[in-house]
Design a protein around this motif. Structure first.
Motif, short mmCIF file in Angstrom:
data_model
loop_
_atom_site.label_atom_id
_atom_site.label_comp_id
_atom_site.label_asym_id
_atom_site.label_seq_id
_atom_site.Cartn_x
_atom_site.Cartn_y
_atom_site.Cartn_z
N GLN A 21 0.86 -1.23 0.23
CA GLN A 21 -0.08 0.02 0.07
C GLN A 21 0.88 1.25 -0.04
OE1 GLN A 21 -3.34 0.23 -0.38
NE2 GLN A 21 -2.87 2.32 -0.45
N LEU A 22 1.95 1.35 0.76
CA LEU A 22 2.71 2.58 0.84
C LEU A 22 3.47 2.63 -0.61
CD1 LEU A 22 4.42 1.96 4.33
CD2 LEU A 22 2.91 3.68 3.75
N LYS A 23 3.69 1.45 -1.00
CA LYS A 23 4.50 1.57 -2.30
C LYS A 23 3.68 2.12 -3.48
CE LYS A 23 6.74 -1.07 -5.99
NZ LYS A 23 6.10 -0.39 -7.04
N ASN A 24 2.38 1.70 -3.50
CA ASN A 24 1.39 2.13 -4.35
C ASN A 24 0.92 3.77 -4.47
OD1 ASN A 24 0.93 -0.51 -5.84
ND2 ASN A 24 -0.56 -1.10 -4.51
N ASP A 25 1.00 3.99 -2.90
CA ASP A 25 0.55 5.33 -2.68
C ASP A 25 1.82 6.31 -3.11
OD1 ASP A 25 -1.80 4.44 -1.53
OD2 ASP A 25 -0.87 4.71 0.50
N LYS A 42 1.52 8.94 -6.33
CA LYS A 42 2.10 10.55 -5.98
C LYS A 42 3.07 10.84 -7.03
CE LYS A 42 0.77 10.66 -1.32
NZ LYS A 42 1.39 10.70 0.15
N LYS A 43 3.82 9.92 -7.43
CA LYS A 43 5.01 10.23 -8.43
C LYS A 43 4.54 10.41 -9.78
CE LYS A 43 8.16 6.95 -9.38
NZ LYS A 43 9.23 6.32 -9.35
N ASP A 44 3.31 9.63 -9.98
CA ASP A 44 2.75 9.53 -11.45
C ASP A 44 1.98 11.04 -11.43
OD1 ASP A 44 4.15 7.28 -11.95
OD2 ASP A 44 2.23 6.07 -11.60
N SER A 45 1.47 11.47 -10.52
CA SER A 45 0.44 12.60 -10.54
C SER A 45 1.14 13.78 -10.57
CB SER A 45 -0.47 12.74 -9.32
OG SER A 45 0.21 13.01 -8.25
#
Length: 71
Positions: free
Chosen positions: A59-63, A67-70
């Motif tokens: 979950q931390l990785k996906n979060d 954020k990096k993609d946005s």
């Protein structure tokens, strides 16, 4: 994973026939993994088992990735 692998190998070697024998094999596999974990922790000075579990880590990785993609 080491406990499961150890238990499987011990079980193949001893070929337990009853539930009680299988239970003892499982305990032996767990002891092998415990000794290995304690030895690794002693040599590295770091804990192997943490409060952070796989679900939380993913979950931390996906979060973070989101954020990096946005940006």
């Amino acid at each position: 994973m080491l406990a499961e692998a150890s238990t499987k190998d011990i079980s193949q070697a001893l070929n337990p026939e009853t539930f009680e024998e299988s239970k003892k094999v499982a305990q032996q596999g767990g002891k092998v993994a415990k000794v290995a974990r304690e030895e690794l922790e002693a040599r590295t000075g770091k804990k192997v088992v943490t409060a952070l579990n796989a679900k939380t880590t993913l979950q931390l990785k996906n979060d973070f990735d989101g954020k990096k993609d946005s940006r």
